[in-house]
Design an enzyme around this catalytic site. Structure first.
Site, PDB file in Angstrom:
ATOM      1  N   LYS A 181       0.677  -1.049   0.429  1.00 47.27           N
ATOM      2  CA  LYS A 181       0.034   0.290  -0.299  1.00 47.27           C
ATOM      3  C   LYS A 181       0.870   1.634  -0.051  1.00 47.27           C
ATOM      4  CE  LYS A 181       0.765   1.381   4.435  1.00 47.27           C
ATOM      5  NZ  LYS A 181       1.277   2.674   4.875  1.00 47.27           N
TER       6      LYS A 181
ATOM      7  N   ALA B 213      10.793  -2.374   5.774  1.00 47.18           N
ATOM      8  CA  ALA B 213      10.357  -1.787   6.785  1.00 47.18           C
ATOM      9  C   ALA B 213      10.610  -0.042   5.707  1.00 47.18           C
ATOM     10  CB  ALA B 213      11.007  -1.659   7.786  1.00 47.18           C
TER      11      ALA B 213
ATOM     12  N   ASP C   2      -2.519  -2.388   9.622  1.00 47.92           N
ATOM     13  CA  ASP C   2      -2.553  -1.794   8.047  1.00 47.92           C
ATOM     14  C   ASP C   2      -2.855  -3.910   7.808  1.00 47.92           C
ATOM     15  OD1 ASP C   2      -1.482   0.032   7.761  1.00 47.92           O
ATOM     16  OD2 ASP C   2       0.292  -0.483   8.059  1.00 47.92           O
TER      17      ASP C   2
END
Ligand code: C5P
Length: 309
Positions: A19, A107, A147
């Site tokens: 995303k 990350a 998320d």
């Protein structure tokens, strides 16, 4: 007569997207998390999660890909925890061997770990033949991380709460992006801590009406005008070269650049597919081989089955 299928031969494969955040508004802290008002878009950069039967109750994880060495394969991995949570909640002693082909940066601010957890929930639910509807899977996902529900849902969505309370957003057409995936990841808690230092009393976060109007407009320039991320300054404090990267947008022919999540991935919005090819080449020339650049488009669907038993 049909031959009995050996459960060990049963394989489920799920593809799940990364995303980006078209907008990320950060508000006050509640129970250790900042309240957010964000717009997610799922883009065409995917991890694939493959799930195979194995011995009772056992979960193993293999990670493949350029950044595989950066990811744990035990309970520290959100995919491992997703399998464990599903097994506990559904009261079985099933085992699973997970293989994750990672393309989403680790990350990177693109919810790669959450995508793997979302993919694992769907893959294990199918492999173990569990009777769960998409809403129930999303609820389980929210327990794993804010998320994860969006990894299951995909598309373009407004996220409130911690980003886990989702409402689909009306969009028209396809947006084209070039991602600059800066190698060294940024720590999400560190970026939020820096945000707090800069802005101890942020206002209640809201998705602006201008952003909602831009989403349903077919004009990329309208969307470019409203892209924003409240974590930008905090991330740039921690990684000053990000400010230079964001400023590259006009020079490389992009409409605008925006930090994704807590960074360090930067998404360059471009006018169309042809522009994406040009911007991609120019960005690569500017950034060299240190920074991986990828053309993607969005919105794309959330976690979906590629192979079932
Ligand atoms: O979502 P995730 O668990 O990866 O977040 C890691 C940390 O980032 C949290 O423990 C918290 O310190 C910070 N965070 C936050 N507000 C959010 C999301 C994350 O403060 N909405």
């Amino acid at each position: 007569m049909t031959e009995a299928v050996d459960p060990a031969d049963e394989v489920v494969r799920v593809r799940v997207p990364a995303k980006i955040n078209l907008s990320l508004r950060v508000g006050p802290v509640e129970d250790g998390y900042h309240r957010l008002a964000t717009v997610f878009q799922a883009v065409s950069l995917y991890d694939d999660v493959t799930a195979r039967w194995q011995r009772e109750g056992e979960t193993t994880v293999i990670i493949r890909g350029r950044e595989a060495h950066l990811v744990g394969t035990d309970h520290t991995n959100l995919a491992w925890r997703a399998a464990d949570l599903l097994r506990q909640r559904c009261g079985g002693d099933w085992g699973v061997a997970l293989t994750i082909d990672k393309n989403i940066p680790v990350a990177g601010g693109m919810a790669g770990g959450s995508a793997d957890a979302a993919g694992t929930l769907l893959a294990c639910a199918v492999l173990w033949d569990l009777d769960l509807d998409p809403g129930e899977l999303r609820e389980l996902g929210a327990e794993l991380g804010a998320d994860v529900p969006f990894g299951l849902a995909g598309g373009t969505a407004i996220g409130t709460g911690r980003g886990d309370v989702l409402a689909p957003a009306l969009t028209r057409g396809t947006s084209h992006w070039v991602l600059a995936m800066v190698g060294r990841g940024l720590s999400t808690p560190e970026v939020f801590r820096r945000f707090d230092e800069r802005q101890p009393e942020p206002p209640e976060p809201e998705v602006s009406p201008e952003l909602m109007a831009a989403l349903s407009s077919r004009r990329p320039a309208d969307l470019a005008a409203v892209l924003d991320n409240d974590l930008t300054e905090a991330a740039c404090d921690l990684r000053p070269e990000l400010a230079e990267l964001l400023e590259l947008a006009p020079r490389v022919g992009a409409l605008r650049a925006v930090l994704s999540g807590s960074g360090p991935t930067v998404a360059f919005l471009v006018a169309d597919e042809a522009a994406a090819v040009d911007v991609h080449l120019r960005l690569k020339a500017e950034l060299g081989s240190e920074v991986e650049c990828r053309r993607v488009h969005g919105p794309v669907p959330g976690a979906r089955l590629l192979q079932t038993p």
